[in-house]
Enzyme design. Structure first.
Site, PDB file in Angstrom:
ATOM      1  N   SER A   1       0.814  -1.215   0.000  1.00  0.00           N
ATOM      2  CA  SER A   1       0.000   0.000   0.000  1.00  0.00           C
ATOM      3  C   SER A   1       0.857   1.277   0.000  1.00  0.00           C
ATOM      4  O   SER A   1       2.028   1.261   0.377  1.00  0.00           O
ATOM      5  CB  SER A   1      -0.906   0.025   1.233  1.00  0.00           C
ATOM      6  OG  SER A   1      -1.619  -1.185   1.342  1.00  0.00           O
TER       7      SER A   1
HETATM    8  N1  SAM Z   1      -0.552  -4.017   3.809  1.00  0.00           N
HETATM    9  C1  SAM Z   1       0.052  -4.822   2.781  1.00  0.00           C
HETATM   10  C2  SAM Z   1       1.511  -4.497   2.643  1.00  0.00           C
HETATM   11  O1  SAM Z   1       2.035  -3.704   3.446  1.00  0.00           O
HETATM   12  O2  SAM Z   1       2.152  -5.048   1.747  1.00  0.00           O
HETATM   13  C3  SAM Z   1      -0.625  -4.635   1.462  1.00  0.00           C
HETATM   14  C4  SAM Z   1      -1.933  -5.277   1.395  1.00  0.00           C
HETATM   15  S1  SAM Z   1      -2.581  -5.380  -0.224  1.00  0.00           S
HETATM   16  C5  SAM Z   1      -3.093  -3.745  -0.547  1.00  0.00           C
HETATM   17  C6  SAM Z   1      -4.099  -6.246   0.158  1.00  0.00           C
HETATM   18  C7  SAM Z   1      -3.877  -7.699   0.480  1.00  0.00           C
HETATM   19  O3  SAM Z   1      -5.123  -8.224   0.946  1.00  0.00           O
HETATM   20  C8  SAM Z   1      -3.473  -8.538  -0.724  1.00  0.00           C
HETATM   21  O4  SAM Z   1      -2.271  -9.211  -0.449  1.00  0.00           O
HETATM   22  C9  SAM Z   1      -4.638  -9.516  -0.889  1.00  0.00           C
HETATM   23  O5  SAM Z   1      -4.245 -10.799  -1.342  1.00  0.00           O
HETATM   24  C10 SAM Z   1      -5.184  -9.560   0.530  1.00  0.00           C
HETATM   25  N2  SAM Z   1      -6.564 -10.029   0.651  1.00  0.00           N
HETATM   26  C11 SAM Z   1      -7.635  -9.796  -0.141  1.00  0.00           C
HETATM   27  N3  SAM Z   1      -8.725 -10.428   0.339  1.00  0.00           N
HETATM   28  C12 SAM Z   1      -8.334 -11.065   1.487  1.00  0.00           C
HETATM   29  C13 SAM Z   1      -8.985 -11.875   2.442  1.00  0.00           C
HETATM   30  N4  SAM Z   1     -10.283 -12.190   2.365  1.00  0.00           N
HETATM   31  N5  SAM Z   1      -8.270 -12.348   3.475  1.00  0.00           N
HETATM   32  C14 SAM Z   1      -6.952 -12.063   3.603  1.00  0.00           C
HETATM   33  N6  SAM Z   1      -6.272 -11.312   2.726  1.00  0.00           N
HETATM   34  C15 SAM Z   1      -6.949 -10.808   1.680  1.00  0.00           C
END
Ligand code: SAM
Length: 218
Positions: free
Chosen positions: A61
């Site tokens: 992010s």
């Molecule tokens: N905060 C993270 C970082 O610092 O790298 C970035 C997160 S990224 C914007 C969003 C993440 O949420 C992705 O890796 C995606 O695979 C995950 N995601 C989406 N739906 C999800 C779910 N139901 N449970 C867990 N993770 C999920």
């Protein structure tokens, strides 16, 4: 320019410079090296204020957005935090600096295994990992934990998942982007003895939260 200098400039111009005041949050951003969470071909962009690809169609992010969520969460070293969407593990490391324990859930097994290896190599021993659907919270995770002081969701939901509300402790705060699939609003839900109070904190754009209480995969 050295990564350390780039990091100082990012904090000065893009985080403190855009209104983030919490000293602990600013110190955590100084300590955690964002370039260690991205692939070699984008390391030179690690201290830009933008999301970056981390593989499997996902992103690390935007730093300012992470800082906004962390400041809203008002964290301290007594708190147990649930993070949904581990991704690269960068925000997980920041949370591990700011809270007592972090329980993190990621639906893409490749990403959580890679993040775990990075975070363990860095010496973090207050993080617990779960591969699975984070819309259901920590259900089935080890060690068991049924209530969290803070819940931070790093993907955009259609609505606030009921399971996450249930797993919020009384006095706790849940921060989640919610809205339509492409654009959301940052929402904070505070749990009182007998209610859930919602406040709104501006527009944002996150990858979709996919799962039983989120979006369907396309
Ligand atoms: N905060 C993270 C970082 O610092 O790298 C970035 C997160 S990224 C914007 C969003 C993440 O949420 C992705 O890796 C995606 O695979 C995950 N995601 C989406 N739906 C999800 C779910 N139901 N449970 C867990 N993770 C999920």
């Amino acid at each position: 320019m050295k990564f350390e200098d780039q990091r100082k400039i990012m904090i000065r111009d893009q985080i403190a410079g855009r209104g983030i005041k919490d000293k602990n949050v600013l110190n955590a951003f100084q300590k955690v090296e964002r370039h260690l969470f991205v692939d070699d071909d984008v390391k030179h962009l690690a201290y830009n204020d933008s999301p970056l690809g981390i593989g499997r169609g996902q992103t690390i992010s935007q730093p300012y957005m992470v800082a906004t969520m962390l400041e809203l969460a008002d964290l301290n070293k007594e708190q147990i935090v649930l993070e949904i969407g581990t991704g690269s593990g960068y925000q997980t490391a920041l949370l591990a600096e700011l809270a007592k324990e972090v329980y993190t859930v990621e639906r893409i097994d490749f990403l959580i295994q890679r993040a775990k290896s990075t975070l363990v190599d860095m010496g973090y021993d207050n993080i617990f990992y779960k591969s699975g659907d984070g819309t259901l919270g920590w259900e089935g995770g080890f060690p068991t934990c049924s209530k969290f002081d803070r819940i931070i969701v790093a993907a955009g939901a259609p609505v606030v998942p009921a399971s996450l509300r249930d797993q919020l402790a009384i006095g706790g705060k849940l921060i989640i982007p919610a809205g339509d699939r492409a654009m959301q609003e940052l929402i904070m839900v505070e749990r009182t003895e007998d209610n859930f109070l919602e406040t709104r904190h501006g527009g944002c754009m996150f990858v979709p939260l996919i799962g039983e209480e989120g979006w369907h995969e396309v």
